[in-house]
Scaffold this motif. Structure first.
Motif, PDB file in Angstrom:
ATOM      1  N   ARG A   9       0.685  -1.413  -0.268  1.00  0.00           N
ATOM      2  CA  ARG A   9      -0.034   0.081  -0.109  1.00  0.00           C
ATOM      3  C   ARG A   9       0.634   1.213  -0.240  1.00  0.00           C
ATOM      4  O   ARG A   9       1.670   1.151   0.885  1.00  0.00           O
ATOM      5  CB  ARG A   9      -0.787  -0.085   1.169  1.00  0.00           C
ATOM      6  N   PRO A  10       0.731   2.030  -1.249  1.00  0.00           N
ATOM      7  CA  PRO A  10       1.612   3.162  -0.895  1.00  0.00           C
ATOM      8  C   PRO A  10       1.271   4.248   0.226  1.00  0.00           C
ATOM      9  O   PRO A  10       0.341   4.045   0.863  1.00  0.00           O
ATOM     10  CB  PRO A  10       0.717   4.199  -2.510  1.00  0.00           C
ATOM     11  N   LEU A  11       2.046   5.088   0.992  1.00  0.00           N
ATOM     12  CA  LEU A  11       2.491   5.685   1.688  1.00  0.00           C
ATOM     13  C   LEU A  11       1.860   7.320   1.108  1.00  0.00           C
ATOM     14  O   LEU A  11       1.913   7.580  -0.487  1.00  0.00           O
ATOM     15  CB  LEU A  11       3.660   6.246   1.843  1.00  0.00           C
ATOM     16  N   ALA A  12       0.798   7.901   2.114  1.00  0.00           N
ATOM     17  CA  ALA A  12       0.121   9.078   1.358  1.00  0.00           C
ATOM     18  C   ALA A  12       0.077   9.726   2.636  1.00  0.00           C
ATOM     19  O   ALA A  12      -1.458   9.891   3.518  1.00  0.00           O
ATOM     20  CB  ALA A  12      -1.094   8.617   1.331  1.00  0.00           C
ATOM     21  N   PRO A  13       0.635  10.690   2.911  1.00  0.00           N
ATOM     22  CA  PRO A  13       1.190  11.555   3.843  1.00  0.00           C
ATOM     23  C   PRO A  13      -0.263  12.647   3.638  1.00  0.00           C
ATOM     24  O   PRO A  13      -1.173  13.065   2.748  1.00  0.00           O
ATOM     25  CB  PRO A  13       2.366  12.704   3.902  1.00  0.00           C
ATOM     26  N   PRO A  14      -0.659  13.456   4.791  1.00  0.00           N
ATOM     27  CA  PRO A  14      -1.697  14.467   4.141  1.00  0.00           C
ATOM     28  C   PRO A  14      -1.345  15.699   3.545  1.00  0.00           C
ATOM     29  O   PRO A  14      -0.258  16.167   4.147  1.00  0.00           O
ATOM     30  CB  PRO A  14      -1.088  15.167   6.220  1.00  0.00           C
ATOM     31  N   GLY A  15      -2.197  15.603   2.808  1.00  0.00           N
ATOM     32  CA  GLY A  15      -2.632  17.141   1.680  1.00  0.00           C
ATOM     33  C   GLY A  15      -2.624  15.843   0.475  1.00  0.00           C
ATOM     34  O   GLY A  15      -2.328  17.155  -0.614  1.00  0.00           O
ATOM     35  N   VAL A  16      -1.780  14.492   0.751  1.00  0.00           N
ATOM     36  CA  VAL A  16      -1.798  14.152  -0.580  1.00  0.00           C
ATOM     37  C   VAL A  16      -2.779  12.833  -0.359  1.00  0.00           C
ATOM     38  O   VAL A  16      -3.070  12.151   0.271  1.00  0.00           O
ATOM     39  CB  VAL A  16      -0.329  12.972  -0.313  1.00  0.00           C
ATOM     40  N   TYR A  17      -3.478  12.387  -2.348  1.00  0.00           N
ATOM     41  CA  TYR A  17      -4.683  11.625  -2.256  1.00  0.00           C
ATOM     42  C   TYR A  17      -4.193  10.750  -2.162  1.00  0.00           C
ATOM     43  O   TYR A  17      -3.096   9.822  -2.694  1.00  0.00           O
ATOM     44  CB  TYR A  17      -5.134  12.269  -3.952  1.00  0.00           C
ATOM     45  N   ALA A  18      -4.849   9.930  -1.157  1.00  0.00           N
ATOM     46  CA  ALA A  18      -3.917   8.068  -0.484  1.00  0.00           C
ATOM     47  C   ALA A  18      -5.396   7.476  -1.721  1.00  0.00           C
ATOM     48  O   ALA A  18      -6.529   7.640  -1.518  1.00  0.00           O
ATOM     49  CB  ALA A  18      -4.924   7.950   0.888  1.00  0.00           C
ATOM     50  N   PRO A  19      -4.840   6.445  -1.317  1.00  0.00           N
ATOM     51  CA  PRO A  19      -5.325   5.046  -3.141  1.00  0.00           C
ATOM     52  C   PRO A  19      -7.370   4.706  -2.018  1.00  0.00           C
ATOM     53  O   PRO A  19      -7.573   4.520  -1.447  1.00  0.00           O
ATOM     54  CB  PRO A  19      -4.262   3.813  -3.405  1.00  0.00           C
TER      55      PRO A  19
END
Length: 223
Positions: A9-19
């Motif tokens: 699962r890709p990392l998705a920090p705050p401000g980046v669209y999560a899968p």
């Protein structure tokens, strides 16, 4: 909850669209697409890079573009963690790859209808807010994709029925594509749609069950 499935699962920090479910639906459509190992793939609006990673795992040459520097760096990090090569570029839609051409374009663009009173989207909202009809970015992709696709190339794009798939098909046909909806999925509202459900109901876009339908549009440029 997201239905997204991935080997890592890709990392998705705050401000980046999560899968999420739309990502999952488009990854499924990608898995059915015949691709040569050396195909050139463009992921427009890559976010955390999930689609780019899925394409890179098939041995293709992948370029991932996003308007957000945070997304670009996140996609770059996720590709490194996954051990696959992905070239990342920061810019608005196709501007960073002007003069290049691709066999496949993937896009999970902003498509959520947005009240006109809202200010210009910033941060994570740039990944979903798309004007009153939800087509602020969709129409641009329909119009501009042929410039960067090779003859016989394919555009795979996901969006909601709230942003009018028939209009997408019409715009793509006008641009010279053969286009159709190939995948559909109904999902419960997420936080963004729940927050504007009353406004969407007033516009006659949603029913009381608070579910939306996602679609994948496949468009092929004739050889």
């Amino acid at each position: 909850m997201s239905g997204y499935l991935s080997p890592v699962r890709p990392l998705a920090p705050p401000g980046v669209y999560a899968p999420q479910d739309d990502t999952d639906l488009l990854v499924g459509a990608l898995s059915e697409e015949p691709l040569a190992p050396d195909a050139d793939v463009l992921d427009v609006g890559t976010g955390a890079g999930a689609l780019a990673l899925a394409a890179a795992r098939r041995g293709t040459r992948v370029t991932a573009v996003d308007v957000s520097w945070r997304a670009v760096w996140t996609a770059r990090l996720n590709a490194r963690l996954a051990g696959v090569p992905v070239r990342t570029r920061r810019g608005n839609l196709f501007a960073p790859v002007r003069g290049q051409s691709f066999d496949l374009i993937l896009s999970n663009p902003p498509y959520v209808p947005t009240p006109a009173a809202r200010t210009r989207p910033r941060g994570a909202a740039r990944a979903w807010d798309a004007g009153e009809d939800g087509r602020l970015v969709l129409d641009r992709i329909c119009r501009e994709a042929p410039v960067v696709l090779r003859p016989g190339g394919v555009l795979l794009m996901v969006h909601s029925v709230l942003s009018n798939p028939d209009r997408t098909l019409g715009r793509l046909h006008d641009a010279g594509f053969r286009a159709a909806v190939t995948h559909r999925r109904r999902i419960p509202f997420g936080p963004v749609l729940r927050a504007r459900a009353d406004w969407l109901r007033q516009r006659g876009l949603v029913a009381a069950d608070e579910k939306e339908e996602l679609v994948v549009v496949r468009a092929e440029l004739p050889c």
